[in-house]
Design a protein around this motif. Structure first.
Motif, PDB file in Angstrom:
ATOM      1  N   GLY A  30      -5.584   7.574 -72.799  1.00 49.13           N
ATOM      2  CA  GLY A  30      -6.359   8.759 -72.440  1.00 49.13           C
ATOM      3  C   GLY A  30      -6.214   9.006 -70.950  1.00 49.13           C
ATOM      4  N   THR A  31      -6.936  10.002 -70.449  1.00 50.38           N
ATOM      5  CA  THR A  31      -6.805  10.335 -69.036  1.00 50.38           C
ATOM      6  C   THR A  31      -7.426   9.273 -68.134  1.00 50.38           C
ATOM      7  OG1 THR A  31      -6.537  12.691 -69.410  1.00 50.38           O
ATOM      8  CG2 THR A  31      -7.431  12.074 -67.300  1.00 50.38           C
ATOM      9  N   SER A  32      -8.410   8.538 -68.634  1.00 49.79           N
ATOM     10  CA  SER A  32      -8.957   7.432 -67.822  1.00 49.79           C
ATOM     11  C   SER A  32      -7.803   6.545 -67.383  1.00 49.79           C
ATOM     12  CB  SER A  32      -9.924   6.568 -68.634  1.00 49.79           C
ATOM     13  OG  SER A  32     -10.942   7.332 -69.189  1.00 49.79           O
ATOM     14  N   MET A  33      -6.983   6.149 -68.328  1.00 52.32           N
ATOM     15  CA  MET A  33      -5.868   5.252 -68.041  1.00 52.32           C
ATOM     16  C   MET A  33      -4.761   5.977 -67.286  1.00 52.32           C
ATOM     17  SD  MET A  33      -4.972   2.265 -67.979  1.00 52.32           S
ATOM     18  CE  MET A  33      -6.313   1.416 -68.797  1.00 52.32           C
ATOM     19  N   ALA A  34      -4.568   7.259 -67.590  1.00 46.70           N
ATOM     20  CA  ALA A  34      -3.533   8.028 -66.883  1.00 46.70           C
ATOM     21  C   ALA A  34      -3.901   8.176 -65.402  1.00 46.70           C
ATOM     22  CB  ALA A  34      -3.356   9.394 -67.539  1.00 46.70           C
ATOM     23  N   ASN A  35      -5.181   8.424 -65.127  1.00 45.18           N
ATOM     24  CA  ASN A  35      -5.622   8.491 -63.726  1.00 45.18           C
ATOM     25  C   ASN A  35      -5.370   7.161 -63.028  1.00 45.18           C
ATOM     26  OD1 ASN A  35      -6.574  11.149 -63.594  1.00 45.18           O
ATOM     27  ND2 ASN A  35      -8.619  10.603 -64.318  1.00 45.18           N
ATOM     28  N   PHE A  36      -5.707   6.090 -63.727  1.00 50.14           N
ATOM     29  CA  PHE A  36      -5.515   4.754 -63.161  1.00 50.14           C
ATOM     30  C   PHE A  36      -4.040   4.514 -62.818  1.00 50.14           C
ATOM     31  CE2 PHE A  36      -4.441   0.281 -63.814  1.00 50.14           C
ATOM     32  CZ  PHE A  36      -5.262  -0.314 -62.879  1.00 50.14           C
ATOM     33  N   ASN A  82     -12.699  21.365 -64.080  1.00 51.79           N
ATOM     34  CA  ASN A  82     -13.951  20.669 -63.768  1.00 51.79           C
ATOM     35  C   ASN A  82     -14.681  20.410 -65.084  1.00 51.79           C
ATOM     36  OD1 ASN A  82     -16.972  20.729 -63.333  1.00 51.79           O
ATOM     37  ND2 ASN A  82     -16.338  20.721 -61.196  1.00 51.79           N
ATOM     38  N   VAL A  83     -15.144  19.172 -65.268  1.00 53.95           N
ATOM     39  CA  VAL A  83     -15.671  18.792 -66.581  1.00 53.95           C
ATOM     40  C   VAL A  83     -16.927  19.592 -66.969  1.00 53.95           C
ATOM     41  CG1 VAL A  83     -17.207  16.882 -65.940  1.00 53.95           C
ATOM     42  CG2 VAL A  83     -15.872  16.769 -68.072  1.00 53.95           C
ATOM     43  N   ASN A  84     -17.591  20.187 -66.000  1.00 60.84           N
ATOM     44  CA  ASN A  84     -18.728  21.043 -66.322  1.00 60.84           C
ATOM     45  C   ASN A  84     -18.340  22.519 -66.381  1.00 60.84           C
ATOM     46  OD1 ASN A  84     -20.843  19.115 -66.646  1.00 60.84           O
ATOM     47  ND2 ASN A  84     -20.830  18.803 -64.440  1.00 60.84           N
ATOM     48  N   ILE A 139      -3.288  14.823 -59.671  1.00 61.48           N
ATOM     49  CA  ILE A 139      -4.125  15.846 -60.301  1.00 61.48           C
ATOM     50  C   ILE A 139      -4.672  15.347 -61.623  1.00 61.48           C
ATOM     51  CG2 ILE A 139      -4.170  18.182 -61.284  1.00 61.48           C
ATOM     52  CD1 ILE A 139      -2.073  18.988 -59.231  1.00 61.48           C
ATOM     53  N   ASP A 140      -6.007  15.333 -61.709  1.00 64.20           N
ATOM     54  CA  ASP A 140      -6.669  15.014 -62.973  1.00 64.20           C
ATOM     55  C   ASP A 140      -6.784  16.326 -63.753  1.00 64.20           C
ATOM     56  OD1 ASP A 140      -8.373  14.527 -65.065  1.00 64.20           O
ATOM     57  OD2 ASP A 140     -10.016  13.729 -63.851  1.00 64.20           O
ATOM     58  N   GLY A 141      -5.913  16.437 -64.761  1.00 63.14           N
ATOM     59  CA  GLY A 141      -5.909  17.674 -65.562  1.00 63.14           C
ATOM     60  C   GLY A 141      -6.180  17.368 -67.021  1.00 63.14           C
ATOM     61  N   ALA A 142      -7.119  16.462 -67.262  1.00 67.52           N
ATOM     62  CA  ALA A 142      -7.388  15.937 -68.612  1.00 67.52           C
ATOM     63  C   ALA A 142      -7.321  17.030 -69.689  1.00 67.52           C
ATOM     64  CB  ALA A 142      -8.737  15.237 -68.641  1.00 67.52           C
ATOM     65  N   PHE A 143      -8.114  18.074 -69.489  1.00 65.23           N
ATOM     66  CA  PHE A 143      -8.071  19.166 -70.475  1.00 65.23           C
ATOM     67  C   PHE A 143      -7.468  20.433 -69.872  1.00 65.23           C
ATOM     68  CE2 PHE A 143     -12.152  19.471 -68.365  1.00 65.23           C
ATOM     69  CZ  PHE A 143     -12.363  20.826 -68.211  1.00 65.23           C
ATOM     70  N   GLY A 144      -7.565  20.566 -68.532  1.00 69.15           N
ATOM     71  CA  GLY A 144      -7.190  21.829 -67.888  1.00 69.15           C
ATOM     72  C   GLY A 144      -5.704  22.027 -67.674  1.00 69.15           C
ATOM     73  N   VAL A 198      -3.125  13.977 -68.044  1.00 73.99           N
ATOM     74  CA  VAL A 198      -3.521  14.982 -69.039  1.00 73.99           C
ATOM     75  C   VAL A 198      -3.718  14.294 -70.390  1.00 73.99           C
ATOM     76  CG1 VAL A 198      -1.107  15.583 -69.547  1.00 73.99           C
ATOM     77  CG2 VAL A 198      -2.919  17.231 -70.067  1.00 73.99           C
ATOM     78  N   ASP A 199      -4.614  14.852 -71.177  1.00 68.02           N
ATOM     79  CA  ASP A 199      -4.857  14.321 -72.516  1.00 68.02           C
ATOM     80  C   ASP A 199      -4.130  15.133 -73.574  1.00 68.02           C
ATOM     81  OD1 ASP A 199      -6.493  12.035 -72.452  1.00 68.02           O
ATOM     82  OD2 ASP A 199      -8.255  13.241 -71.967  1.00 68.02           O
ATOM     83  N   GLY A 200      -3.681  14.446 -74.622  1.00 69.94           N
ATOM     84  CA  GLY A 200      -3.284  15.142 -75.836  1.00 69.94           C
ATOM     85  C   GLY A 200      -4.513  15.413 -76.697  1.00 69.94           C
ATOM     86  N   HIS A 201      -5.459  14.459 -76.661  1.00 67.98           N
ATOM     87  CA  HIS A 201      -6.561  14.520 -77.632  1.00 67.98           C
ATOM     88  C   HIS A 201      -7.682  15.506 -77.294  1.00 67.98           C
ATOM     89  CE1 HIS A 201      -7.923  10.579 -75.453  1.00 67.98           C
ATOM     90  NE2 HIS A 201      -8.489  11.599 -74.852  1.00 67.98           N
ATOM     91  N   LYS A 202      -7.608  16.172 -76.172  1.00 73.22           N
ATOM     92  CA  LYS A 202      -8.616  17.203 -75.897  1.00 73.22           C
ATOM     93  C   LYS A 202      -8.030  18.572 -76.272  1.00 73.22           C
ATOM     94  CE  LYS A 202     -11.227  14.593 -72.480  1.00 73.22           C
ATOM     95  NZ  LYS A 202     -11.497  14.396 -71.052  1.00 73.22           N
ATOM     96  N   THR A 203      -7.587  19.331 -75.273  1.00 71.55           N
ATOM     97  CA  THR A 203      -7.161  20.712 -75.520  1.00 71.55           C
ATOM     98  C   THR A 203      -6.027  20.844 -76.546  1.00 71.55           C
ATOM     99  OG1 THR A 203      -7.662  20.982 -73.185  1.00 71.55           O
ATOM    100  CG2 THR A 203      -6.620  22.843 -74.275  1.00 71.55           C
TER     101      THR A 203
HETATM  102  C1  LIG Z   1     -12.206  13.549 -70.386  1.00 73.58           C
HETATM  103  C2  LIG Z   1     -11.829  13.543 -68.958  1.00 73.58           C
HETATM  104  C3  LIG Z   1     -11.318  12.391 -68.348  1.00 73.58           C
HETATM  105  C4  LIG Z   1     -11.202  11.088 -69.100  1.00 73.58           C
HETATM  106  O1  LIG Z   1     -10.261  11.201 -70.129  1.00 73.58           O
HETATM  107  P1  LIG Z   1     -10.280  10.248 -71.407  1.00 73.58           P
HETATM  108  O2  LIG Z   1      -9.204  10.793 -72.259  1.00 73.58           O
HETATM  109  O3  LIG Z   1     -11.642  10.360 -72.008  1.00 73.58           O
HETATM  110  O4  LIG Z   1      -9.996   8.865 -70.932  1.00 73.58           O
HETATM  111  C5  LIG Z   1     -10.929  12.472 -67.034  1.00 73.58           C
HETATM  112  N1  LIG Z   1     -11.056  13.619 -66.340  1.00 73.58           N
HETATM  113  C6  LIG Z   1     -11.542  14.750 -66.878  1.00 73.58           C
HETATM  114  C7  LIG Z   1     -11.643  15.982 -66.043  1.00 73.58           C
HETATM  115  C8  LIG Z   1     -11.960  14.751 -68.211  1.00 73.58           C
HETATM  116  O5  LIG Z   1     -12.437  15.864 -68.769  1.00 73.58           O
END
Ligand SMILES: *Cc1c(COP(=O)(O)O)cnc(C)c1O
Length: 471
Positions: A150-156, A242-244, A267-272, A296-301
């Motif tokens: 997930g993005t937690s690990m991708a950020n890391f 932004n998560v909010n 860049i943290d672009g988890a969903f964006g 970036v996540d596959g499992h969100k957007t």
């Molecule tokens: C969800 C999210 C994360 C964490 O991603 P995971 O896939 O839950 O590990 C990091 N940054 C943003 C902006 C998120 O929305």
């Protein structure tokens, strides 16, 4: 199962028991066909029935079909219908059917794409999807991808690569010499960075108090005018989504300059980040190509099944060195050995459902699906703002809507009320020091009617909250 029976004999019998697998698949398919209509959050009875799982460590085996039936009887009703159309909590994402089916098939393959020799199919699909993602997000040609949980690990991973590179620019070999006497790095990020950025900052030994937290504007975007002069010792962490509020940092005005100054930009672009793959929304990610790493996540957007994150990095040497202690020496193999791009050696071949989802949707399908989420978010905002007592706090630029009632007390009660009605599910947050309800549209399945139905549920909950005595 008789006590004296040998387990191996039994397991061989199970592996030939077609009915066992057919039943499991049937239960899964029954779930998929009803998940769009059931209560979004489990009923009280379903929650109470979880007691059937509360037992001490079982001594003797349980028959395989009995294990599956237990899951179906008491497990399925206690799931949250994040797969459905009216789950708007966190940023969770549904899963497109082709992705689910591919995952189900790949379960039987049980591949570990650590090395090409261990899984030629896994390695090939990782190579192919890596090039697709570069194209979709318009990233530099030398970008490589690591397929993580997930993005937690991708950020890391991105920040570990940043640490390796920036320290090596300052003449310090991180892998050989560690962090204790290392030159100091500067970590610069916005005050609205996601909590997983904070997690990475602490895991990597940078420390929360050593970080320069920059003020954000009323949408939660880092203020470019407040970013200090950066240099070779700097790591700048920006946000796409932004998560909010769903807002995007102003990459165009920040990235090129920061890069030229020597900073590493993550860049943290988890969903964006997926906005970049949508024609009418790609203005939001303009300028990200100047960054060095992207999460970036596959499992969100994108709506792959869960457990699908991606780290993209244009400095292959830094990434491989950071994750595998291989110094600056790159092992060139003809084919992709996935473990060089992830912290793990063994991991499941999550690439299969990521590949299947992208192949199934194609560029047009992704564009339409993600743009649809934006439209549904706009619809939420329009319909809710017509109801007296509700205020929308954010500019709806992507998939997030922030809703507020007249007082914190009513906001809180309305949110609880919506949750208890179980027609949809939303969570809360704090925005500008006050309580808000967060709505995140991130399921392919959400229709205009789902939005209107949810809005009616919000209206009902608001009326009830207004009538309750103040706590
Ligand atoms: C969800 C999210 C994360 C964490 O991603 P995971 O896939 O839950 O590990 C990091 N940054 C943003 C902006 C998120 O929305």
């Amino acid at each position: 199962m008789k006590k004296q029976e040998h387990i191996q004999t039994q397991l061989y019998q199970d592996s030939k028991n077609q009915q066992l697998f057919e039943e499991a698949q049937k239960f899964g398919f029954d779930y998929l066909t009803t998940v769009f209509d059931r209560t979004v959050f489990p009923t009280e009875k379903a929650l109470a029935d979880l007691k059937h799982f509360q037992e001490t460590m079982p001594t003797s085996p349980t028959a395989a079909n009995e294990v599956i039936r237990l899951l179906n009887t008491y497990g399925a009703p206690a799931t949250v219908a994040t797969l459905g159309a009216r789950y708007f909590g966190f940023v969770s994402g549904s899963a497109v059917p082709a992705g689910l089916a591919a995952k189900s098939l790949a379960t039987f393959w049980d591949q570990a794409p650590a090395m090409h020799v261990l899984s030629p199919i896994g390695s090939t699909l990782e190579t192919v999807v890596e090039s697709w993602l570069k194209e979709l997000f318009n990233l530099p040609n030398n970008t490589v991808a690591g397929f993580v949980s997930g993005t937690s690990m991708a950020n890391f991973c991105g920040l570990a690569a940043a640490r390796y590179r920036q320290l090596s620019k300052l003449g310090w070999d991180m892998n050989a010499n560690g962090i204790f006497d290392a030159p100091k790095l500067r970590i610069v990020t916005g005050k609205h960075a996601h909590s997983t950025i904070l997690k990475s900052i602490t895991l990597l030994g940078f420390g929360k108090n050593n970080t320069e937290w920059i003020d954000v504007d009323d949408q939660g975007r880092i203020r470019p005018d407040l970013i200090p002069e950066l240099d070779d010792s700097s790591i700048l962490i920006l946000q796409a989504g932004n998560v909010n509020s769903g807002s995007f940092d102003n990459f165009e005005s920040i990235c090129e300059k920061a890069r030229k100054a020597g900073a590493w930009i993550h860049i943290d672009g988890a969903f964006g980040l997926w906005a970049g793959a949508v024609e009418k929304l790609s203005y939001l990610t303009k300028g990200i190509e100047h960054a060095n790493s992207w999460a970036v996540d596959g499992h969100k957007t994108l709506n792959t099944p869960y457990d699908s994150g991606i780290l993209l990095c244009s400095d292959e040497e830094a990434l491989r060195s950071a994750l595998h202690m291989s110094g600056s020496y790159i092992v060139t193999s003809e084919q992709r050995d996935g473990m060089f791009y992830t912290p793990e050696m063994s991991r499941r071949a999550r690439i299969i459902e990521l590949w299947a989802t992208i192949k199934n949707l194609g560029r047009q399908g992704i564009d339409e699906m993600v743009y649809g989420m934006f439209q549904r978010a706009l619809q939420f905002s329009n319909e809710l703002s017509k109801i007296k007592g509700f205020t929308i706090l954010n500019e709806v630029v992507f998939n997030q809507v922030l809703l507020q009632c007249e007082t914190d007390d009513i906001t809180q009660k309305t949110m609880k009320g919506v949750q208890e009605l179980r027609e949809c599910w939303v969570g809360g947050s704090i925005w500008g020091g006050k309580k808000v309800i967060r709505i995140s549209v991130c399921s392919w399945a959400t229709t205009a009617e789902d939005v209107s139905r949810s809005v009616r549920s919000f209206e009902k909950a608001l009326l009830e909250a207004q009538q309750q005595p103040v706590a």
